[in-house]
Design a protein around this motif. Structure first.
Motif, short mmCIF file in Angstrom:
data_model
loop_
_atom_site.label_atom_id
_atom_site.label_comp_id
_atom_site.label_asym_id
_atom_site.label_seq_id
_atom_site.Cartn_x
_atom_site.Cartn_y
_atom_site.Cartn_z
N ALA A 1 -1.99 11.77 -6.08
CA ALA A 1 -3.13 12.01 -5.20
C ALA A 1 -4.17 12.90 -5.84
CB ALA A 1 -2.64 12.62 -3.89
N LEU B 1 -5.01 3.74 1.99
CA LEU B 1 -6.03 2.88 1.39
C LEU B 1 -6.66 2.01 2.47
CD1 LEU B 1 -4.10 1.81 -1.83
CD2 LEU B 1 -5.94 3.51 -1.66
N VAL C 1 -6.25 10.65 -7.89
CA VAL C 1 -7.03 9.80 -7.00
C VAL C 1 -8.25 10.55 -6.48
CG1 VAL C 1 -6.99 8.58 -4.78
CG2 VAL C 1 -5.04 8.40 -6.34
N GLU C 2 -8.08 11.83 -6.19
CA GLU C 2 -9.19 12.64 -5.68
C GLU C 2 -10.34 12.70 -6.68
OE1 GLU C 2 -9.86 17.04 -3.65
OE2 GLU C 2 -8.30 16.78 -5.17
N HIS D 1 -10.28 1.81 -0.85
CA HIS D 1 -10.73 3.18 -1.07
C HIS D 1 -9.77 4.16 -0.41
CE1 HIS D 1 -14.58 1.64 -2.58
NE2 HIS D 1 -14.46 0.73 -1.61
N ALA D 2 -9.55 5.27 -1.09
CA ALA D 2 -8.59 6.27 -0.61
C ALA D 2 -9.20 7.12 0.50
CB ALA D 2 -8.15 7.16 -1.77
N SER D 3 -8.44 7.29 1.57
CA SER D 3 -8.81 8.18 2.66
C SER D 3 -7.70 9.21 2.82
CB SER D 3 -9.00 7.39 3.96
OG SER D 3 -9.31 8.25 5.04
N PHE D 4 -7.98 10.48 2.55
CA PHE D 4 -6.95 11.51 2.56
C PHE D 4 -6.62 11.92 3.98
CE2 PHE D 4 -7.85 11.67 -1.88
CZ PHE D 4 -6.71 12.19 -2.47
N TYR E 1 -2.58 10.15 1.08
CA TYR E 1 -3.75 9.35 1.42
C TYR E 1 -3.32 7.94 1.80
CZ TYR E 1 -3.02 7.52 -3.29
OH TYR E 1 -2.46 6.94 -4.40
N GLN F 1 0.82 -1.21 0.00
CA GLN F 1 0.00 0.00 0.00
C GLN F 1 0.85 1.27 0.00
OE1 GLN F 1 -3.35 0.55 2.49
NE2 GLN F 1 -3.99 -1.61 2.49
N CYS G 1 0.40 4.21 -2.83
CA CYS G 1 0.01 5.58 -2.52
C CYS G 1 1.10 6.57 -2.92
CB CYS G 1 -0.28 5.72 -1.02
SG CYS G 1 -1.70 4.74 -0.46
#
Length: 275
Positions: A190, A229, A193-194, A209-212, A227, A181, A185
């Protein structure tokens, strides 16, 4: 895609076309009495070796002044079928002579077809010396794809594969595989990805799923954030197996990834994951 040159290896963006040409001459300046060029050319999807060589002769006849085909013969390069053309044309007052050998390369993961061309050129008719020099080069050629492991071989499993993270770009039709991961990332923009330009999956093909943790900033010039994952089972997104048809090119993000093709990814997804 991973790209290998004489002195370096690097990742080549999918949208760039490879126009590599290797040229070998006797002198630094002016026409060389003898030179050799190795290159490749795009072929049509259903091209055979004969069709490609016939079309090449037609194109040469249209583009080279005073073109004349002297001979056309079947031969092999590293035990692979090839065709040799011998012809001459006029250039800047010289009557140039060329022997050109053509062989077809295997279809790429993206479905593209290429031909490899090896051409020797002389300012005068070929002498025994230059014929022998070119024949020696041709006899020594070893095609790299013949020494590569078969892409249809089942993928091996192990700790490195258990941590693999896949990133799918539907727009680019490209599937990247990263060792873990952190690498995924770090190497996937990013800002893209956003805007949901990438879909991520773990080694079993489960969506990630991406979490910033640091947002992208700026308006005109966007500065990339960072971010992580994570799995979100409640999202109900399709798994990688269901979306694998959207990829036509495979890219291994690091040497730790023991995969080399979409076919091997499919085989991996059909096996239980260790770890």
């Amino acid at each position: 895609m991973p790209y290998h040159s004489n002195h370096a290896t690097f990742e080549l963006p999918a949208q760039l076309k490879d126009k590599t040409m290797h040229m070998f001459t006797l002198s630094d300046d002016g026409p060389s009495e003898f030179s050799v060029v190795m290159s490749h050319a795009d072929a049509q999807g259903d091209d055979s070796l004969v069709n490609f060589s016939d079309r090449l002769v037609t194109e040469l006849g249209k583009s080279l002044p005073d073109f004349r085909l002297m001979s056309k013969a079947e031969r092999t390069v590293d035990d692979t079928p090839a065709i040799e053309l011998a012809y001459r044309w006029r250039s800047a007052g010289y009557l140039m002579h060329q022997r050109q050998v053509i062989t077809m390369l295997p279809r790429t993961e993206a479905g593209d077809v290429h031909a490899m061309l090896i051409a020797a050129t002389c300012l005068n008719p070929f002498t025994d010396e230059w014929d022998a020099a070119f024949d020696g080069i041709l006899d020594s050629v070893k095609l790299r794809h013949k020494g590569a492991p078969a892409s249809s071989a089942p993928a091996s499993t192990g700790p490195a594969l258990a941590s693999t993270v896949f990133a799918l770009s539907e727009r680019r039709r490209t599937l990247h595989a990263f060792a873990n991961q952190e690498e995924a990332c770090r190497k996937t923009d990013a800002r893209e990805v956003e805007h949901d330009a990438w879909a991520f999956f773990d080694a079993a093909g489960t969506p990630l799923h991406a979490s910033f943790i640091v947002p992208n900033t700026g308006t005109l010039w966007r500065k990339a954030g960072s971010y992580v994952l994570e799995k979100r089972p409640e999202r109900g997104a399709p798994n990688l197996r269901a979306r694998l048809y959207q990829a036509s090119m495979f890219v291994a993000g690091s040497p730790a990834v023991r995969l080399s093709s979409i076919a091997e990814v499919q085989a991996m997804l059909d096996q239980p994951v260790e770890g």
